[in-house]
Scaffold this motif. Structure first.
Motif, PDB file in Angstrom:
ATOM      1  N   PRO A   1       0.987  -1.072  -0.200  1.00  0.00           N
ATOM      2  CA  PRO A   1      -0.015  -0.009  -0.109  1.00  0.00           C
ATOM      3  C   PRO A   1       0.880   1.384  -0.058  1.00  0.00           C
ATOM      4  CG  PRO A   1      -0.166  -1.104   2.149  1.00  0.00           C
ATOM      5  CD  PRO A   1       0.571  -1.925   1.187  1.00  0.00           C
ATOM      6  N   ASP A   2       1.999   1.214   0.312  1.00  0.00           N
ATOM      7  CA  ASP A   2       2.950   2.475   0.268  1.00  0.00           C
ATOM      8  C   ASP A   2       3.888   2.311  -0.765  1.00  0.00           C
ATOM      9  OD1 ASP A   2       4.369   0.430   1.580  1.00  0.00           O
ATOM     10  OD2 ASP A   2       4.994   1.525   3.496  1.00  0.00           O
TER      11      ASP A   2
ATOM     12  N   VAL B   1      -4.299  -8.561  -0.984  1.00  0.00           N
ATOM     13  CA  VAL B   1      -3.865  -9.261   0.477  1.00  0.00           C
ATOM     14  C   VAL B   1      -2.676  -8.481   0.714  1.00  0.00           C
ATOM     15  CG1 VAL B   1      -5.157 -11.423   0.074  1.00  0.00           C
ATOM     16  CG2 VAL B   1      -2.870 -11.403  -0.746  1.00  0.00           C
ATOM     17  N   ALA B   2      -1.680  -8.144  -0.506  1.00  0.00           N
ATOM     18  CA  ALA B   2      -0.339  -7.404  -0.234  1.00  0.00           C
ATOM     19  C   ALA B   2      -0.859  -6.023   0.603  1.00  0.00           C
ATOM     20  CB  ALA B   2       0.214  -7.174  -1.476  1.00  0.00           C
ATOM     21  N   SER B   3      -2.087  -5.433   0.276  1.00  0.00           N
ATOM     22  CA  SER B   3      -2.259  -4.326   0.724  1.00  0.00           C
ATOM     23  C   SER B   3      -2.902  -4.286   2.174  1.00  0.00           C
ATOM     24  CB  SER B   3      -3.603  -3.685  -0.144  1.00  0.00           C
ATOM     25  OG  SER B   3      -4.747  -4.289   0.325  1.00  0.00           O
ATOM     26  N   VAL B   4      -3.015  -5.450   2.920  1.00  0.00           N
ATOM     27  CA  VAL B   4      -3.283  -5.589   4.218  1.00  0.00           C
ATOM     28  C   VAL B   4      -1.901  -5.681   5.144  1.00  0.00           C
ATOM     29  CG1 VAL B   4      -4.560  -6.783   5.855  1.00  0.00           C
ATOM     30  CG2 VAL B   4      -5.540  -6.729   3.494  1.00  0.00           C
ATOM     31  N   PRO B   5      -1.647  -4.841   5.969  1.00  0.00           N
ATOM     32  CA  PRO B   5      -0.658  -4.906   6.723  1.00  0.00           C
ATOM     33  C   PRO B   5      -0.638  -6.126   7.657  1.00  0.00           C
ATOM     34  CG  PRO B   5      -1.391  -2.705   6.881  1.00  0.00           C
ATOM     35  CD  PRO B   5      -2.587  -3.208   6.045  1.00  0.00           C
ATOM     36  N   GLY B   6       0.413  -6.965   7.872  1.00  0.00           N
ATOM     37  CA  GLY B   6       0.601  -8.002   8.679  1.00  0.00           C
ATOM     38  C   GLY B   6      -0.248  -9.307   8.062  1.00  0.00           C
ATOM     39  N   PHE B   7      -0.567  -9.346   6.816  1.00  0.00           N
ATOM     40  CA  PHE B   7      -1.381 -10.327   6.206  1.00  0.00           C
ATOM     41  C   PHE B   7       0.065 -11.175   5.728  1.00  0.00           C
ATOM     42  CE2 PHE B   7      -1.683 -13.149   2.634  1.00  0.00           C
ATOM     43  CZ  PHE B   7      -2.946 -13.656   2.918  1.00  0.00           C
ATOM     44  N   TYR B   8      -0.085 -12.575   6.254  1.00  0.00           N
ATOM     45  CA  TYR B   8       1.151 -13.546   5.951  1.00  0.00           C
ATOM     46  C   TYR B   8       0.648 -14.763   5.014  1.00  0.00           C
ATOM     47  CZ  TYR B   8       3.905 -10.795   9.487  1.00  0.00           C
ATOM     48  OH  TYR B   8       4.405  -9.949  10.021  1.00  0.00           O
ATOM     49  N   GLU B   9      -0.308 -15.390   5.512  1.00  0.00           N
ATOM     50  CA  GLU B   9      -0.635 -16.633   4.858  1.00  0.00           C
ATOM     51  C   GLU B   9      -2.054 -16.883   4.632  1.00  0.00           C
ATOM     52  OE1 GLU B   9       0.813 -21.209   5.639  1.00  0.00           O
ATOM     53  OE2 GLU B   9       1.282 -19.729   7.078  1.00  0.00           O
TER      54      GLU B   9
END
Length: 220
Positions: free
Chosen positions: A167-168, A198-206
């Motif tokens: 996102p940043d 999903v890449a835009s969600v901070p803390g998303f891993y799996e």
């Protein structure tokens, strides 16, 4: 006099692969499908299953481990691709990967010297690159490329690794997506859009489920 607007920059996608991995091959064909329907720019990089597993060969099935050991069949293709990149530039990497993967996976001709030689011809690259199959000339560069990709996701994963803008604007990397068969057309676009989501969600891993079928190359 009106000014012509500059075209929007393409979204960069960094993709790490080992040519012998069928799952990486499937994902790479998906990314190429995405390139047809979304404004992306793919940057190909090598990683190595042999390097990834070199400290735990004793834990692996014997045949798999034998291919990973020095002199094993897993080393040759990634060394040749690395040599092509070093000698002929980044543009050669994607071309050669497509030629190798088509022979290894779609045509099932085996990971061997004949397949690599034919792939070099298909990719329009010099035949003598095959001499790097069993040379460590560019192993430092190979390992550096591998480390760059694996450092983004951690040692608990394999190939493929992809990195996309978060996102940043900073890169967010994932192992995968692991999918079969390779999505095409709008299905490819939807999976891409989901990857960016999903890449835009901070803390998303799996996000994962157990695979119930093997690689399906029927639409490639």
């Amino acid at each position: 006099m009106s000014e012509t607007a500059s075209p929007a920059p393409k979204t960069p996608v960094d993709f790490w692969f080992d040519p012998v991995c069928p799952w990486a091959w499937m994902t790479s064909r998906w990314v190429l499908e995405v390139e047809k329907v979304r404004d992306i720019e793919i940057h190909w990089h090598v990683m190595s299953l042999a390097v990834l597993n070199e400290d735990r060969l004793d834990e692996l099935p014997e045949e798999y481990a034998r291919n990973m050991r020095p002199g094993g069949s897993t080393w040759a293709p990634v060394r040749v691709v690395t040599a092509a990149q070093q000698l002929y530039g980044d543009e050669a990497v994607g071309r050669l990967y497509t030629a190798l993967g088509t022979r290894f996976h779609n045509q099932r001709l085996g990971v061997n010297r004949d397949s690599i030689a034919a792939a070099l011809a298909d990719a329009g690259l010099p035949a003598d690159l095959i001499d790097h199959s069993d040379k460590d000339t560019y192993d430092t560069e190979l390992r550096a490329s591998h480390k760059e990709g694996i450092d983004k996701v951690g040692q608990e994963v394999g190939t493929p690794v992809i990195a996309v803008p978060g996102p940043d604007g900073t890169e967010v990397a994932f192992f995968g997506p692991v999918v079969t068969p390779a999505p095409q057309g709008e299905h490819a676009a939807r999976l891409w859009d989901g990857t960016l989501a999903v890449a835009s969600v901070p803390g998303f891993y799996e996000l994962k489920r157990t695979r119930t079928k093997g690689p399906d190359f029927s639409n490639l």
